[in-house]
Scaffold this motif. Structure first.
Motif, short mmCIF file in Angstrom:
data_model
loop_
_atom_site.label_atom_id
_atom_site.label_comp_id
_atom_site.label_asym_id
_atom_site.label_seq_id
_atom_site.Cartn_x
_atom_site.Cartn_y
_atom_site.Cartn_z
N UNK A 210 0.90 -0.97 0.16
CA UNK A 210 0.27 -0.12 0.02
C UNK A 210 0.92 1.33 -0.04
N UNK A 211 2.29 1.10 0.08
CA UNK A 211 3.15 2.21 0.29
C UNK A 211 3.93 2.59 -0.81
N UNK A 212 3.67 1.82 -2.00
CA UNK A 212 4.38 2.29 -3.27
C UNK A 212 2.99 2.69 -4.29
N UNK A 213 1.98 2.97 -3.39
CA UNK A 213 0.58 3.17 -4.36
C UNK A 213 0.27 1.47 -4.23
N UNK A 214 -0.97 1.18 -4.40
CA UNK A 214 -1.59 -0.25 -4.29
C UNK A 214 -1.01 -1.15 -5.19
N UNK A 215 -0.30 -2.23 -4.69
CA UNK A 215 0.25 -3.19 -5.70
C UNK A 215 -0.32 -4.62 -5.01
N UNK A 348 -3.29 5.48 -17.78
CA UNK A 348 -3.35 5.16 -16.47
C UNK A 348 -3.71 3.63 -15.96
N UNK A 349 -3.48 3.18 -14.91
CA UNK A 349 -3.66 1.92 -14.37
C UNK A 349 -4.14 2.26 -12.96
N UNK A 350 -5.49 1.53 -12.71
CA UNK A 350 -6.04 1.57 -11.39
C UNK A 350 -5.78 0.27 -10.77
N UNK A 351 -5.25 0.07 -9.65
CA UNK A 351 -5.19 -1.05 -8.82
C UNK A 351 -5.84 -1.07 -7.73
N UNK A 352 -6.76 -1.99 -7.28
CA UNK A 352 -7.63 -1.95 -6.35
C UNK A 352 -7.58 -3.30 -5.63
N UNK A 358 -5.20 2.45 -5.93
CA UNK A 358 -4.50 3.71 -6.30
C UNK A 358 -4.50 3.88 -7.90
N UNK A 359 -4.77 5.00 -8.38
CA UNK A 359 -4.67 5.47 -9.70
C UNK A 359 -3.45 5.71 -10.16
N UNK A 360 -2.62 5.06 -11.01
CA UNK A 360 -1.16 5.57 -11.26
C UNK A 360 -1.16 6.06 -12.54
N UNK A 361 -0.48 7.25 -12.68
CA UNK A 361 -0.47 7.77 -14.30
C UNK A 361 0.82 6.84 -15.12
N UNK A 399 2.56 7.72 -4.66
CA UNK A 399 2.87 6.65 -4.09
C UNK A 399 1.82 6.07 -2.83
N UNK A 400 0.52 6.17 -2.84
CA UNK A 400 -0.34 6.36 -1.53
C UNK A 400 -1.42 5.43 -2.02
N UNK A 401 -2.13 5.21 -1.10
CA UNK A 401 -3.38 4.23 -1.42
C UNK A 401 -4.37 5.11 -1.20
N UNK A 402 -5.70 5.23 -1.87
CA UNK A 402 -6.88 5.97 -1.47
C UNK A 402 -7.83 5.06 -0.81
N UNK A 403 -8.66 5.63 0.17
CA UNK A 403 -9.44 4.57 0.73
C UNK A 403 -10.87 4.98 0.55
#
Ligand SMILES: *Cc1c(COP(=O)(O)O)cnc(C)c1O
Length: 428
Positions: A210-215, A348-352, A358-361, A399-403
């Motif tokens: 969750x701390x590199x964006x959600x992976x 974009x890539x959205x991981x959930x 996280x929405x990555x550009x 590089x963070x998660x949304x909740x």
């Protein structure tokens, strides 16, 4: 030009607090500008001191799965405070919270409450070393486990955003005990076991990063980690500080069906008050003082306010359909986001996973730290400010998660999607 109230507060704060903030991730270093000072929160919304309203997807970085000032949490806090805020002696509520944790996470036979996720991870590592009599640990680049020395090596999140690969002030001799592998890459782990036979006490990881964006963990990755630790007499620590009671009633370990030896927790189990916890197999937990030789203590550990808020939060989450609702809402959001980005022709890539996303550009896939780091952070910064303008509060870093919380409504989600579309137009 007239300064906003947030701008003058931030200027004043910088005279008295390093960088004006009590946690570096709250500064807007990665995105520029002035952080709004928050005046209050209600449900899924927050208001800043200048009267701007935002739909909130930060959720205080994870704890607020029920949203802001949930009535049942507020009520128990008032009631508890009237009876005394700290005793430094056992209280009944500690037992209730410990039982809720142990029944939610079957791998946890007993659990010690502390006051932060940092403390939980630091203590879990000490316990693993005490139990195995070994010194080295493996962590993964981009995973964050709090700011204890030795865990601040390639620590993701704030450290990643601020370009600090390994913190100053951590002795090299100490950092040398931390071996850093690549997330979702089992070969990078095997290599360390070959080079360091019988000397690795534990592997610590976020079962969903969750701390590199959600992976999310790659198929079979957690199972392979479980096997290699078992084969080598190494303990497996799941850092479920974010995922515990977030991605499902039984945490990430329940979701993926992998049983760790030790679990660390925080955030949600304190319902928005300062709490952490570490727990696990009984024979391991028995090394903790006063039963065993590993020392760990805390003046405010098991604090009545924090523990009561945690009990209410976990109890609310047990209501039928809660996790299904979180999942449905989150899916509605990320599908809407995917659509909006597609229409705006922005890669974009959205991981959930459940209600963390996280929405990555980045055209993706984002399956590890190097993928995440390849994202367009400059574009994220502009997006962030456009979203603020629209009244949507998201993390000030790529590089963070949304909740998503149980307080978000379908109307909040749909309004957010429209606001995202509007924000994206302004980026082109
Ligand atoms: C937030 C976090 C921590 C640290 O918790 P604090 O309460 O901030 O000390 C540890 N691990 C993970 C995975 C986290 O997200």
């Amino acid at each position: 030009m007239q300064l906003s109230k947030s701008e003058s507060l931030f200027a004043e704060a910088q005279n008295y607090i390093p960088g004006g903030v009590n946690s570096p991730v709250r500064s807007f270093k990665a995105v520029g500008g002035t952080p709004p000072f928050i005046a209050r929160g209600q449900g899924a919304h927050v208001w800043d001191v200048d009267g701007n309203e935002y739909i909130d997807y930060l959720g205080s970085w994870g704890p607020l799965v029920l949203g802001h000032s949930h009535p049942a949490v507020v009520e128990i806090l008032k009631k508890t405070a009237e009876g005394g805020t700290s005793f430094g002696a056992p209280i009944e509520q500690e037992v209730v919270l410990a039982k809720l944790i142990c029944s939610g996470l079957p791998s946890v036979d007993s659990v010690r409450l502390v006051s932060s996720g940092t403390e939980a991870c630091m203590s879990a590592i000490r316990m693993a070393r005490a139990f195995t009599g070994r010194d080295k640990i493996i962590k993964f680049a981009g995973c964050y486990h709090g700011h204890a020395d030795g865990l601040l090596v390639k620590a993701g999140s704030g450290a990643l955003t601020h370009g600090i690969p390994t913190s100053a002030g951590v002795p090299e001799s100490y950092a040398r005990e931390t071996l850093v592998a690549e997330y979702n890459d089992i070969e990078s782990v095997e290599k360390f076991f070959l080079a360091n036979p019988k000397s690795i006490a534990a592997i610590i990881l976020e079962p969903v990063a969750g701390n590199m964006g959600v992976v999310p963990p790659a198929d079979g990755f957690l199972q392979e980690i479980r096997k290699i630790t078992q084969d080598n007499g190494t303990l497996l620590i799941f850092d479920e500080v974010i995922t515990g009671f977030r991605v499902g009633p039984n945490g990430a370990q329940g979701l993926f069906g992998v049983t760790p030896d030790i679990t660390t927790m925080g955030k949600i189990i304190g319902g928005g008050l300062p709490v952490g916890a570490y727990g696990g197999r009984k024979d391991i937990m028995d090394v903790v003082a006063p039963l065993g030789a590993m020392y760990q203590a805390g003046t405010l550990s098991g604090n009545p306010l924090a523990v009561s808020a945690g009990i209410i939060t976990l109890t609310e989450l047990q209501k039928p359909g809660t996790f299904e609702r979180l999942d449905t809402l989150s899916q509605r959001l990320t599908e809407g986001l995917t659509d909006a980005f597609h229409k705006a022709e922005i890669p974009s890539t959205i991981n959930r996973v459940g209600s963390m996303f996280t929405g990555f550009f980045n055209p993706g896939p984002v399956a590890g730290l190097s993928d995440a780091e390849a994202s367009d952070t400059e574009m994220y910064g502009r997006y962030f400010h456009a979203m603020q303008e629209q009244g949507v509060y998201i993390a000030p870093s790529q590089f963070e998660a949304g909740f998503v919380s149980t307080a978000h409504t379908e109307a909040d989600i749909d309004a957010t999607i429209s606001k995202v579309s509007a924000a994206l137009i302004s980026l082109r």
